[in-house]
Design an enzyme around this catalytic site. Structure first.
Site, PDB file in Angstrom:
ATOM      1  N   LYS B  79      34.054  41.261  31.980  1.00  0.00           N
ATOM      2  CA  LYS B  79      34.468  40.023  32.933  1.00  0.00           C
ATOM      3  C   LYS B  79      33.277  39.440  33.574  1.00  0.00           C
ATOM      4  O   LYS B  79      32.175  40.019  33.834  1.00  0.00           O
ATOM      5  CB  LYS B  79      35.416  40.782  34.318  1.00  0.00           C
ATOM      6  CG  LYS B  79      35.857  39.973  35.088  1.00  0.00           C
ATOM      7  CD  LYS B  79      36.647  40.699  36.291  1.00  0.00           C
ATOM      8  CE  LYS B  79      37.457  39.847  37.322  1.00  0.00           C
ATOM      9  NZ  LYS B  79      38.207  40.833  38.269  1.00  0.00           N
ATOM     10  N   SER B 154      42.911  39.337  39.018  1.00  0.00           N
ATOM     11  CA  SER B 154      42.014  38.229  38.544  1.00  0.00           C
ATOM     12  C   SER B 154      41.424  38.576  37.218  1.00  0.00           C
ATOM     13  O   SER B 154      40.651  37.838  36.582  1.00  0.00           O
ATOM     14  CB  SER B 154      40.802  38.346  39.531  1.00  0.00           C
ATOM     15  OG  SER B 154      40.048  39.486  39.657  1.00  0.00           O
ATOM     16  N   SER B 178      43.335  43.988  40.570  1.00  0.00           N
ATOM     17  CA  SER B 178      42.858  42.938  39.506  1.00  0.00           C
ATOM     18  C   SER B 178      42.667  43.343  38.120  1.00  0.00           C
ATOM     19  O   SER B 178      42.384  42.895  37.133  1.00  0.00           O
ATOM     20  CB  SER B 178      41.614  42.307  40.009  1.00  0.00           C
ATOM     21  OG  SER B 178      42.076  41.280  41.011  1.00  0.00           O
TER      22      SER B 178
END
Lengths: 100, 481
Positions: B79, B154, B178
């Site tokens: 990420k 996310s 997330s």
């Protein structure tokens, strides 16, 4: 209504954000609707309840102590590497004291 | 080579037996990314040479006859709010578009030592603020199972990369769900460890009392293997704790007969869609067939969790994001005036609408005259929510719920209504407020073929039980890779 135009400007100033006329209108609606939703917390009686600020699950065995010894950090070059404006080993910024 | 069925253990085996080199495996995934990613848009940027260098290192170890580390050759997506030295780290934000990480996050150092190969940096909602990955300043990511649907967020890029088999595993971050919600939307497994289990040094901070790093993968075994590598005390993160790291993978495969599984009564009322409810009921039946005892429990403050969470997360975000001022890194708009004008104009040009909204609300709830009414109040309710869970865990070993009340929604469906987006986090946010571990794993599909995820929550440092139960569930349900 908790949030009006003047309040948006006041908060934007605290947060160092610029807000356009259109953003101001949108923020008034959205901030009020979110804060209205948050109001439901007032239905709970929390008198005498300790606030929870963190959830680190410590016991005596796992406290985060360490010896207070110096260690090296980033070099000046590394620290300045992402600076948008640098010179003579410093970050450069516009005038701090305004003439206004 | 069938890329879709690869796991960390299989990859290590292929390399060890000389059936494939780490470089060949890396190239196969790079080809897959070139094919698939123009549509899925899971990656923000990648450096193929950088990844190949890591793979070559594994092949050199093999040729030298050295023992291969546990995740040797494992192709991973990371990420883009986790720092990898020398690569950009954008956080999905214009303000960090050109930021180059000067050091490695601790999780990156640990994974690199374990032999993982970093294919590229995965898309996210700007600063991890969102539940659909549509808040990325650069591109929306699409659900690998349907291009019209969001991958969740996310960590939507991480989940979509794994779901589309462009990476075997990924790292995400979880502040309010997330990792778990996108894992559920993309049909993969995702785990948020206990707060303080994994060092956050080198994670760009959003909500410091809530953030945790965790793995996404196709099966529980890979989750266990990665979690073991990234867990443990780190002197560079004072919130990480010196609690022993068990051999998570070694504990898998044991029977879960007699395990007490709690079903929170309140979760049945929280607007769960019919298709999700059907899958979860079937999942509960499966646990019963495995010999678990299903016990109804009460979490009476569930209705207040979202309000509590957003007050705290926004307050922490507004403080954490004060550092982006155009001085030491990130975007600078010089402006015509003094220093203050530069701050404002840089932040205005650099932050997207959701980030600004949260900074504004966070600043408001911390401002003089409102602090007690909002921020202090939310922290007190956080205590009540924590007590709910402590009481529930007196009676049960695990809590089970849907990961998300609905299957994946369509792109654009919730972008104009921030509150409805927040409400979709109802089942995941409490784990962050309380600091406990949670996992989402596949639990079947909707009639339209979209994945549904089931969530298991455990006690503080209860990862072994969570993983053992999740593993038994995926094996018995036919959800294992």
């Amino acid at each position: 209504m908790k949030i009006d135009g003047a309040r948006v400007d006041y908060i934007a100033n605290l947060a160092q954000l610029a807000v356009t006329e259109e953003e101001r209108r949108e923020l008034i609606g959205q901030m009020n609707s979110i804060l209205d939703y948050v109001e439901q917390l007032n239905r709970l009686d929390t008198s005498g309840i300790e606030p929870t600020t963190q959830v680190v699950h410590t016991t005596e065995q796992n406290y985060s102590w360490r010896a207070d010894q110096p260690r090296s950090g980033f070099s000046q070059e590394q620290s300045l590497g992402n600076g948008p404006a640098t010179g003579s080993g410093h970050f450069k910024v516009p005038k701090v004291i305004s003439e206004k | 080579m069938d890329l879709n069925s690869l796991t960390a253990r299989k990859i290590r085996g292929l390399i060890e037996r000389g059936e494939a080199s780490a470089v060949e495996i890396c190239r196969a995934f790079q080809d897959r990314i070139r094919e698939q990613d123009p549509e899925v848009q899971a990656f923000l940027h990648y450096d193929n040479d950088f990844a190949l260098e890591q793979a070559e290192r594994i092949d050199r170890m093999k040729h030298a006859g050295e023992p291969l580390p546990e995740l040797a050759g494992l192709p991973m997506a990371i990420k883009d709010n986790l720092l990898i030295r020398g690569l950009r780290c954008t956080c999905g934000s214009r303000i960090l578009e050109n930021f180059v990480a000067p050091y490695n996050a601790t999780v990156i150092d640990r994974l690199a030592s374990a032999g993982a190969v970093f294919l590229g940096k995965a898309n996210l909602d700007e600063y991890a603020m969102g539940s659909s990955t549509e808040n990325s300043a650069f591109q929306p990511t699409r659900n690998p199972h349907s291009r019209d649907h969001v991958p969740g967020g996310s960590s939507g890029g991480s989940a979509a990369a794994v779901g589309a088999h462009m990476a075997v595993a990924a790292l995400g971050t979880d502040t309010g769900g997330s990792i778990r919600q996108p894992a559920s939307f993309c049909g993969v497994v995702g785990m948020k460890p206990t707060y303080s289990r994994v060092s956050r040094y080198g994670l760009v901070a959003f909500g410091s009392s809530l953030d945790q790093i965790g793995p996404l993968a196709h099966g529980v075994e890979d989750i266990a293997g990665i979690l073991k590598v990234i867990s443990g005390k780190d002197p560079l993160d004072a919130t990480s704790l010196a609690v022993d790291v068990p051999d998570y993978a070694g504990g898998l495969g044991q029977p879960i007969e007699g395990l007490r599984i709690g079903i929170p009564r309140e979760y049945r009322q929280s607007g769960v869609s019919e298709t999700v409810r059907t899958r979860i009921e079937a999942g509960l039946k499966l646990f019963q067939d495995l010999g678990c005892d299903l016990i109804e429990v009460d979490l009476p403050h569930t209705d207040y969790a979202i309000a509590t969470y957003y007050v705290i997360a926004m307050a922490e975000a507004s403080s954490n994001l004060a550092r982006y001022d155009g001085v030491r890194y990130g975007l600078r708009i010089p402006g015509q005036g003094d220093l203050s004008d530069m701050y404002r104009e840089s932040r205005d040009a650099g932050f997207g609408a959701e980030v600004k909204r949260r900074i504004m609300l966070g600043t408001f709830v911390l401002s003089s005259g409102y602090y007690d009414a909002y921020y202090l109040k939310a922290q007190q309710v956080r205590t009540l929510i924590k007590r709910d869970f402590e009481a529930a865990f007196q009676k049960v070993d695990l809590l089970v719920s849907p990961t998300s009340p609905t299957p994946p929604f369509r792109l654009g469906e919730k972008t104009n209504d921030p509150l409805s987006m927040y409400l979709s986090d109802i089942f995941t946010i409490t784990a962050n407020l309380v600091g406990i571990p949670g996992i989402s794993l596949p639990c079947g599909r909707t009639p339209e073929g979209m994945p549904v995820g089931i969530q298991l929550l455990g006690k503080h440092f209860g990862e072994p039980v969570v993983l053992k139960a999740a593993h038994a569930f995926e094996q018995a349900g036919g959800f294992a890779p």
